[in-house]
Design a protein around this motif. Structure first.
Motif, PDB file in Angstrom:
ATOM      1  N   SER A 122      -9.230   1.403  11.013  1.00 37.18           N
ATOM      2  CA  SER A 122      -9.280   3.009  10.758  1.00 37.18           C
ATOM      3  C   SER A 122      -9.561   3.161   9.334  1.00 37.18           C
ATOM      4  CB  SER A 122      -7.735   3.522  10.933  1.00 37.18           C
ATOM      5  OG  SER A 122      -7.709   4.886  10.296  1.00 37.18           O
ATOM      6  N   PRO A 123     -10.467   4.198   9.015  1.00 36.09           N
ATOM      7  CA  PRO A 123     -10.775   4.372   7.604  1.00 36.09           C
ATOM      8  C   PRO A 123      -9.546   5.204   6.720  1.00 36.09           C
ATOM      9  CG  PRO A 123     -11.796   6.075   9.155  1.00 36.09           C
ATOM     10  CD  PRO A 123     -11.083   5.177   9.996  1.00 36.09           C
ATOM     11  N   VAL A 124      -8.573   5.467   7.470  1.00 38.11           N
ATOM     12  CA  VAL A 124      -7.403   5.975   6.724  1.00 38.11           C
ATOM     13  C   VAL A 124      -6.400   4.908   6.216  1.00 38.11           C
ATOM     14  CG1 VAL A 124      -5.576   7.638   6.733  1.00 38.11           C
ATOM     15  CG2 VAL A 124      -7.274   8.237   8.155  1.00 38.11           C
ATOM     16  N   VAL A 125      -6.043   4.757   5.014  1.00 38.33           N
ATOM     17  CA  VAL A 125      -5.338   3.787   4.454  1.00 38.33           C
ATOM     18  C   VAL A 125      -4.399   4.533   3.514  1.00 38.33           C
ATOM     19  CG1 VAL A 125      -7.047   1.839   4.598  1.00 38.33           C
ATOM     20  CG2 VAL A 125      -6.749   3.392   2.371  1.00 38.33           C
ATOM     21  N   THR A 126      -3.312   3.691   3.245  1.00 40.43           N
ATOM     22  CA  THR A 126      -2.447   4.285   2.298  1.00 40.43           C
ATOM     23  C   THR A 126      -2.860   4.062   0.638  1.00 40.43           C
ATOM     24  OG1 THR A 126      -0.896   2.433   2.150  1.00 40.43           O
ATOM     25  CG2 THR A 126      -0.520   3.949   4.111  1.00 40.43           C
ATOM     26  N   THR A 127      -2.148   4.767  -0.227  1.00 44.75           N
ATOM     27  CA  THR A 127      -2.252   4.501  -1.761  1.00 44.75           C
ATOM     28  C   THR A 127      -1.978   3.092  -2.123  1.00 44.75           C
ATOM     29  OG1 THR A 127      -0.287   5.703  -2.121  1.00 44.75           O
ATOM     30  CG2 THR A 127      -2.187   6.884  -2.234  1.00 44.75           C
ATOM     31  N   GLN A 128      -0.802   2.785  -1.339  1.00 45.32           N
ATOM     32  CA  GLN A 128      -0.282   1.202  -1.518  1.00 45.32           C
ATOM     33  C   GLN A 128      -1.647   0.217  -1.246  1.00 45.32           C
ATOM     34  OE1 GLN A 128       0.602  -1.425   0.573  1.00 45.32           O
ATOM     35  NE2 GLN A 128       1.297  -2.611  -1.372  1.00 45.32           N
ATOM     36  N   GLN A 129      -2.166   0.492  -0.173  1.00 42.85           N
ATOM     37  CA  GLN A 129      -3.301  -0.551   0.540  1.00 42.85           C
ATOM     38  C   GLN A 129      -4.428  -0.097  -0.474  1.00 42.85           C
ATOM     39  OE1 GLN A 129      -3.260   1.216   4.385  1.00 42.85           O
ATOM     40  NE2 GLN A 129      -2.903  -0.849   5.193  1.00 42.85           N
ATOM     41  N   ASN A 130      -4.710   0.907  -0.676  1.00 45.36           N
ATOM     42  CA  ASN A 130      -5.803   1.017  -1.295  1.00 45.36           C
ATOM     43  C   ASN A 130      -6.049   0.815  -2.991  1.00 45.36           C
ATOM     44  OD1 ASN A 130      -9.035   2.368  -0.623  1.00 45.36           O
ATOM     45  ND2 ASN A 130      -8.547   3.103  -2.553  1.00 45.36           N
ATOM     46  N   PHE A 131      -4.807   0.898  -3.492  1.00 44.61           N
ATOM     47  CA  PHE A 131      -4.775   0.714  -5.087  1.00 44.61           C
ATOM     48  C   PHE A 131      -3.479  -0.273  -5.466  1.00 44.61           C
ATOM     49  CE2 PHE A 131      -6.136   5.403  -4.684  1.00 44.61           C
ATOM     50  CZ  PHE A 131      -7.407   4.976  -5.215  1.00 44.61           C
ATOM     51  N   ASP A 132      -2.381   0.058  -4.998  1.00 46.55           N
ATOM     52  CA  ASP A 132      -1.240  -0.584  -5.473  1.00 46.55           C
ATOM     53  C   ASP A 132      -1.528  -2.325  -5.253  1.00 46.55           C
ATOM     54  OD1 ASP A 132      -0.287   1.695  -6.303  1.00 46.55           O
ATOM     55  OD2 ASP A 132       1.225   1.879  -4.606  1.00 46.55           O
TER      56      ASP A 132
END
Length: 256
Positions: free
Chosen positions: A88-98
């Protein structure tokens, strides 16, 4: 009496923005539907219907599309890796950044750079957002993630995997920029014994080690140089083989 307002892509049902007002005094409730999952917007929301409409285009799955052809060629170069191209193209801020060590004030987190569905969810800005997700899924046997793997028998513990996907960034459209593009991610975990078996680096294998890119705890400078050199050789070999195949195909097409 209710009033329903919305912008819908009926044919694909890929991205739906719906605004409902149940009565004149009730608070307005809105929801964003991306590929069948609903998200509640908030002050961070800036993903527009035109961008959401591009989710699920699946250009990587159109066999005759150049992106799909290139993806297949690269997948074929790594037969001992698990292959992912339907995450899925939708991820969390934790996945994408943290999870990747992005600082709280990193420019990439800004609403001017990233498409947010809400404060916690966004459209991935890079395939690296799936690194920890895939590594963790193998340890927890998370079938909701592992079910997306192709060639999973080659790396049942996700110790080696490739991820191909569309990514989204708030770029101004010009000759070299567009808010939707594609990336491929490669991850290979190595044991200490694996590293010891790698060929030594040579003077031509330049590795940028310094304050901005330090040797991590538990690694030696020799480890870093050997792994970096091996990765460089792997990438060079892949590019050479793909270009060789492309040249051969061009010659074949010209002879018909």
């Amino acid at each position: 009496m209710s009033l329903v307002l919305g912008l819908r892509r009926i044919a694909s049902r890929q991205a739906v923005w719906t605004c409902r007002r149940m009565n004149s005094t009730a608070a307005e409730t809105r929801e964003i539907d991306v590929l069948g999952t609903k998200y509640t917007p908030d002050a961070w929301t800036n993903a527009t219907p035109s961008i959401l409409d591009k989710t699920g285009r699946n250009l990587l799955h159109h066999e005759s599309h150049p992106l799909s052809i290139l993806k297949t060629l690269i997948f074929n170069e790594f037969p001992n890796f698990a292959h992912y191209d339907t995450l899925s193209p939708v991820v969390t801020t934790q996945q994408n950044f943290d999870s990747l060590g992005f600082a709280e004030d990193h420019p990439g987190r800004a609403r001017t750079d990233t498409y947010y569905l809400n404060a916690r969810h966004l459209l991935r800005t890079h395939t690296s957002a799936h690194q920890l997700q895939l590594l963790a899924a193998a340890h927890t046997n998370d079938q909701s993630v592992l079910v997306h793997a192709k060639n999973t028998q080659a790396a049942p513990k996700n110790e080696r995997f490739l991820v191909a996907a569309d990514v989204f960034r708030r770029d101004e459209i010009d000759a070299s920029h567009y808010p939707v593009f594609h990336q491929m991610e490669g991850v290979c975990t190595l044991s200490r014994a694996d590293v010891q078996q790698l060929a030594p680096s040579t003077p031509d294998d330049v590795v940028d080690i310094g304050p901005e890119n330090p040797v991590q705890p538990g690694h030696t400078a020799e480890d870093v140089h050997k792994v970096a050199a091996d990765m460089k050789r792997t990438m060079n070999r892949m590019v050479t083989r793909i270009l060789t195949q492309a040249t051969a195909a061009q010659r074949h097409a010209g002879s018909e």
